[in-house]
Design a protein around this motif. Structure first.
Motif, PDB file in Angstrom:
ATOM      1  N   ALA A   7       1.035  -1.643   0.061  1.00  0.00           N
ATOM      2  CA  ALA A   7      -0.155   0.222  -0.044  1.00  0.00           C
ATOM      3  C   ALA A   7       0.792   0.896   0.185  1.00  0.00           C
ATOM      4  CB  ALA A   7      -0.772  -0.025   1.196  1.00  0.00           C
ATOM      5  N   VAL A  53      -7.235  -0.135  -0.792  1.00  0.00           N
ATOM      6  CA  VAL A  53      -6.208   1.298  -0.264  1.00  0.00           C
ATOM      7  C   VAL A  53      -7.244   2.631  -0.764  1.00  0.00           C
ATOM      8  CG1 VAL A  53      -4.231   2.399  -0.815  1.00  0.00           C
ATOM      9  CG2 VAL A  53      -4.413   0.245  -1.091  1.00  0.00           C
ATOM     10  N   GLU A  55      -7.437   6.110  -0.401  1.00  0.00           N
ATOM     11  CA  GLU A  55      -6.642   7.948   0.030  1.00  0.00           C
ATOM     12  C   GLU A  55      -7.789   9.307  -0.276  1.00  0.00           C
ATOM     13  OE1 GLU A  55      -2.261   8.062  -2.348  1.00  0.00           O
ATOM     14  OE2 GLU A  55      -3.835   9.253  -2.317  1.00  0.00           O
ATOM     15  N   VAL A  75      -1.089   4.414   6.561  1.00  0.00           N
ATOM     16  CA  VAL A  75      -0.157   4.439   6.073  1.00  0.00           C
ATOM     17  C   VAL A  75       0.881   5.097   5.898  1.00  0.00           C
ATOM     18  CG1 VAL A  75       0.845   3.320   3.574  1.00  0.00           C
ATOM     19  CG2 VAL A  75      -1.305   2.196   5.117  1.00  0.00           C
ATOM     20  N   ARG A 114      -3.186   7.782   3.661  1.00  0.00           N
ATOM     21  CA  ARG A 114      -3.572   6.653   2.685  1.00  0.00           C
ATOM     22  C   ARG A 114      -3.506   5.599   3.852  1.00  0.00           C
ATOM     23  NH1 ARG A 114      -0.051   4.286  -1.783  1.00  0.00           N
ATOM     24  NH2 ARG A 114      -0.467   6.140  -2.879  1.00  0.00           N
ATOM     25  N   LYS A 115      -4.998   4.814   3.921  1.00  0.00           N
ATOM     26  CA  LYS A 115      -4.979   3.604   4.784  1.00  0.00           C
ATOM     27  C   LYS A 115      -5.258   2.497   3.611  1.00  0.00           C
ATOM     28  CE  LYS A 115     -10.077   4.870   4.895  1.00  0.00           C
ATOM     29  NZ  LYS A 115     -11.133   4.300   5.521  1.00  0.00           N
ATOM     30  N   VAL A 116      -5.023   0.871   5.039  1.00  0.00           N
ATOM     31  CA  VAL A 116      -5.439  -0.349   4.130  1.00  0.00           C
ATOM     32  C   VAL A 116      -6.530   0.251   4.904  1.00  0.00           C
ATOM     33  CG1 VAL A 116      -4.775  -2.281   4.234  1.00  0.00           C
ATOM     34  CG2 VAL A 116      -3.029  -0.392   3.467  1.00  0.00           C
TER      35      VAL A 116
END
Length: 122
Positions: A7, A53, A55, A75, A114-116
């Motif tokens: 990611a 993922v 954002e 992230v 940004r994340k998973v």
């Protein structure tokens, strides 16, 4: 089948991310448009689980997890989440959070995040 991705290394300019304005059914922007980008890496056969993922550019939004829940790991970037009648919680890279079904509150992204994610539906 094992699905893998890195990611932190995905390039949002590469075209794999789908760009959109934040809006329903996910969330309601508070105070202007918020640009998001997403790449869904997995959807279960019944559609009840998705992972990938996501954002978001800075902004404040209202989230209500009425029929779904979400588990995330940040992230990069920073945001503050505040459940209705709860205390603010600051999330930065390396932080994980769980938003169970029924969670209601605000997300304030202060630095492009940004994340998973794993979303699960009832």
């Amino acid at each position: 089948m094992t699905i893998t991705f890195r990611a932190a290394e995905l390039n949002s300019a590469s075209g794999i991310f789908q760009q959109a304005l934040l809006g329903q059914p996910s969330a309601e922007p508070l105070g202007g448009d918020i640009i998001t980008r997403a790449d869904v890496e997995f959807t279960s056969d019944d559609g009840r689980i998705q992972s990938g993922v996501w954002e978001s550019e800075p902004g404040k939004s209202r989230w209500e997890f009425l029929t779904r829940g979400e588990i995330i790991t940040i992230v990069s970037g920073a945001m503050t989440v505040e459940e209705d009648d709860g205390d603010p919680v600051h999330l930065v890279a390396g932080t994980s959070a769980i938003f169970p079904i029924g969670w209601k509150g605000t997300w304030t992204v202060t630095e492009t995040v940004r994340k998973v994610f794993v979303v699960y539906n009832v």
